[in-house]
Scaffold this active site. Structure first.
Site, short mmCIF file in Angstrom:
data_model
loop_
_atom_site.label_atom_id
_atom_site.label_comp_id
_atom_site.label_asym_id
_atom_site.label_seq_id
_atom_site.Cartn_x
_atom_site.Cartn_y
_atom_site.Cartn_z
N ALA A 258 21.63 3.62 16.41
CA ALA A 258 20.84 3.29 17.60
C ALA A 258 19.69 4.29 17.68
O ALA A 258 19.78 5.41 17.18
CB ALA A 258 21.71 3.40 18.85
N CYS A 266 6.98 -2.99 7.10
CA CYS A 266 7.72 -4.16 6.62
C CYS A 266 8.52 -4.90 7.69
O CYS A 266 8.26 -6.07 7.94
CB CYS A 266 8.63 -3.74 5.48
SG CYS A 266 7.68 -3.27 4.02
N ARG A 334 2.39 3.10 10.09
CA ARG A 334 2.20 1.71 10.50
C ARG A 334 3.35 1.32 11.45
O ARG A 334 4.51 1.51 11.13
CB ARG A 334 2.14 0.79 9.27
CG ARG A 334 0.85 0.96 8.50
CD ARG A 334 0.78 0.09 7.27
NE ARG A 334 1.53 0.65 6.16
CZ ARG A 334 1.53 0.12 4.92
NH1 ARG A 334 0.84 -0.97 4.66
NH2 ARG A 334 2.22 0.69 3.96
N1 LIG Z 1 5.66 -0.50 1.77
C1 LIG Z 1 6.90 -0.88 1.53
O1 LIG Z 1 7.86 -0.16 1.79
C2 LIG Z 1 7.19 -2.23 0.93
C3 LIG Z 1 8.46 -2.49 0.42
C4 LIG Z 1 8.71 -3.73 -0.14
C5 LIG Z 1 7.73 -4.71 -0.15
N2 LIG Z 1 6.49 -4.42 0.37
C6 LIG Z 1 5.47 -5.47 0.31
O2 LIG Z 1 4.60 -5.16 -0.78
C7 LIG Z 1 3.26 -5.56 -0.45
C8 LIG Z 1 2.33 -4.35 -0.56
O3 LIG Z 1 2.73 -3.42 0.44
P1 LIG Z 1 2.20 -1.91 0.44
O4 LIG Z 1 2.94 -1.19 1.51
O5 LIG Z 1 2.24 -1.39 -0.95
O6 LIG Z 1 0.68 -2.16 0.89
P2 LIG Z 1 -0.53 -1.12 0.89
O7 LIG Z 1 -1.40 -1.53 2.01
O8 LIG Z 1 -0.01 0.28 0.82
O9 LIG Z 1 -1.28 -1.41 -0.50
C9 LIG Z 1 -1.96 -2.59 -0.80
C10 LIG Z 1 -3.12 -2.23 -1.71
O10 LIG Z 1 -3.71 -3.42 -2.19
C11 LIG Z 1 -5.10 -3.20 -2.30
N3 LIG Z 1 -5.78 -4.49 -2.38
C12 LIG Z 1 -5.96 -5.43 -1.42
N4 LIG Z 1 -6.60 -6.50 -1.91
C13 LIG Z 1 -6.82 -6.26 -3.22
C14 LIG Z 1 -7.43 -7.00 -4.27
N5 LIG Z 1 -7.92 -8.22 -4.06
N6 LIG Z 1 -7.49 -6.44 -5.49
C15 LIG Z 1 -6.99 -5.21 -5.71
N7 LIG Z 1 -6.39 -4.46 -4.75
C16 LIG Z 1 -6.31 -4.97 -3.53
C17 LIG Z 1 -5.43 -2.38 -1.08
O11 LIG Z 1 -6.65 -1.70 -1.20
C18 LIG Z 1 -4.22 -1.43 -1.03
O12 LIG Z 1 -4.47 -0.25 -1.75
C19 LIG Z 1 3.33 -6.17 0.94
O13 LIG Z 1 3.48 -7.55 0.83
C20 LIG Z 1 4.58 -5.55 1.51
O14 LIG Z 1 5.17 -6.37 2.51
C21 LIG Z 1 6.19 -3.20 0.89
#
Ligand SMILES: NC(=O)c1ccc[n+]([C@@H]2O[C@H](COP(=O)([O-])OP(=O)(O)OC[C@H]3O[C@@H](n4cnc5c(N)ncnc54)[C@H](O)[C@@H]3O)[C@@H](O)[C@H]2O)c1
Length: 450
Positions: A258, A266, A334
């Site tokens: 809790a 996420c 975030r």
């Molecule tokens: N952060 C986590 O713990 C986590 C865990 C599992 C899954 N995810 C999923 O993975 C995905 C990425 O999450 P994240 O936390 O790594 O995001 P993030 O925001 O840290 O990174 C995304 C990156 O993509 C880049 N980007 C965006 N558009 C682009 C393009 N057209 N070409 C090249 N680069 C581009 C951005 O500049 C950024 O650096 C999401 O869908 C998220 O839900 C995240």
């Protein structure tokens, strides 16, 4: 294997570094030139335990490189991972513009067979849309280049991302292409050496598996928060209850704490996106709507408790806040519950002195124009002369503070603990007032006047 990762954020960078460490030749692409500059200069733009060393070692070995050059990135990998962000739209649905743009960028340039692997968290049916976007781009230039689609959702946890990637509980591979299964098996084999944990399924099931996993974890948290609020009214102790139910092997101990709500990049967005998907499909998903509503209320619980104790108008008051990141061992803010608390304290006229071991730079960037918020160089200095302390993130270094020193520093000697870090009797023996979540039974005087 030659692998390209589009999107070099938490997931893309960890994936790239770990795949390079296993011997692959990895090129990470990002549109954020600053990020790529930092990485090419030997730095890491995010804090993740073990990541800086892993990135450094693999970059020096020549197996891991970073670029903003899309032509080079598409030419490089026979396997193209897409790991760009999927932030929530206004209506809660996942914004797929980055995923589809990444797909189109590949379609516009590819000249040989590619396995396209979607690692971003995306709604069911996105693989079909990615496939269509690539086919459209190929068609536009009259190119007939074969490619396979894979959904390979990522389950890593921020704060333990490298470890999770290196030792996954399972690897989910959704595809209808046999060659792609073989490629994915080869990529993940080094991480699954002691027993095979690669699950092959259809694309749609893989996409939904990711949402279902996060929705289940968020549900456990909101369930425990609901129980904690009830326990508090009944004079029961949620910590005793947690142990009492966690010991049941059908339930287990994970994600039963809790607290002041879940945050991060996420759970909030994935629960919202799944609710939206349900809406589109005519499934109301009442459990997940409740999970969200409970969490929204729970993120306000520290502010609510502070207001009950100090009144609606907090002007002239100062509160110490320990922990800014949404969880320990990351600098990610975030949707962090600390933001809900700080925003409400500032809106009510209070001053805040905040401390976090890692996330202060991230917080400074977010609160660049906020007056009333200062950052302290240490946890104890944040408390100096503050009316009370609120604990939002369970960093290890907050677990055994000197309570006598805290009593001396805090004007009113009150701790609002959003993470239930302490034994209430121990805090009380230092003469401090202790307001935890769902722990009224444990002997502390009720400061809530409830
Ligand atoms: N952060 C986590 O713990 C986590 C865990 C599992 C899954 N995810 C999923 O993975 C995905 C990425 O999450 P994240 O936390 O790594 O995001 P993030 O925001 O840290 O990174 C995304 C990156 O993509 C880049 N980007 C965006 N558009 C682009 C393009 N057209 N070409 C090249 N680069 C581009 C951005 O500049 C950024 O650096 C999401 O869908 C998220 O839900 C995240």
């Amino acid at each position: 294997m030659k692998i390209t990762i589009t999107g070099t954020g938490y997931v893309g960078l960890v994936t790239g570094a770990c795949l390079a460490d296993a011997g692959n030749d990895v090129l990470c692409l990002d549109i954020d030139a600053d990020k790529v500059r930092v990485l090419n200069g030997g730095g890491t733009p995010i804090h993740e335990p073990g990541l800086a060393a892993l990135v450094g070692a693999n970059a020096r070995s020549g197996r891991l490189a970073f670029t903003t050059d899309t032509d080079r990135a598409v030419a490089h990998g026979s396997v193209q991972f897409i790991a760009v962000g999927t932030p929530p739209e206004e209506d809660g649905s996942a914004d797929l513009s980055h995923v589809l743009e990444a797909a189109r960028a590949i379609g516009r340039r590819m000249t040989d067979h590619k396995v396209i692997v979607d690692k971003s968290t995306v709604p069911v049916g996105t693989a079909d849309r990615v496939r269509a976007a690539i086919s459209e781009e190929l068609g536009r230039r009259g190119a007939d280049v074969p490619f396979a689609m894979v959904s390979n959702p990522e389950f890593l946890k921020e704060g333990a991302a490298v470890d999770d990637f290196m030792r996954p509980d399972r690897v989910v591979v959704g595809t209808d292409d046999e060659h792609a299964v073989a490629v994915m098996r080869a990529i993940y084999a080094p991480f699954l050496r002691n027993h095979d944990r690669l699950l092959v399924m259809d694309l749609r099931s893989a996409e939904l598996t990711k949402y279902a996993a996060n929705a289940m974890l968020a549900t456990r948290i909101s369930f425990m928060n609901e129980m904690a609020n009830l326990a508090e009214r009944l004079g029961a102790d949620i910590e005793a209850i947690r142990k009492g139910i966690g010991s049941d092997s059908r339930i287990g101990y994970s994600f039963l704490y809790a607290g002041c709500g879940y945050g991060g990049s996420c759970f909030p967005k994935d629960v919202k996106a799944l609710v939206k998907t349900g809406e589109e499909q005519g499934e109301a998903l009442p459990i997940l709507r409740a999970v969200e509503a409970v969490n929204a209320a729970q993120k306000r619980t520290l502010a609510t408790r502070i207001v009950r104790r100090f009144g609606e108008d907090l002007s002239g008051r100062r509160f110490a806040v320990w922990g800014l990141s949404f969880k320990p061992n990351t600098d990610d803010m975030r949707e962090a519950p600390s933001r809900t608390l700080i925003d409400e304290l500032l809106a009510r006229g209070a001053q805040v002195s905040a401390y976090d071991p890692i996330a202060i730079d991230a917080a400074r960037a977010l609160y660049a124009n906020a007056s009333g918020l200062a950052f302290a160089p240490s946890a104890m200095e944040a408390c100096e002369g503050a009316d009370a302390l609120a604990i939002v993130t369970e960093w290890r270094q907050f677990r055994s503070p000197n309570f006598m020193e805290l009593k001396a520093k805090l004007k009113h000697g009150v701790i609002f603990d959003g993470r239930n870090l302490y034994e209430p009797s121990m805090v009380a023996s230092s003469g401090l007032e202790y307001v935890a979540i769902g722990r009224n039974a444990a002997g502390e005087a009720s400061p809530l006047g409830a």
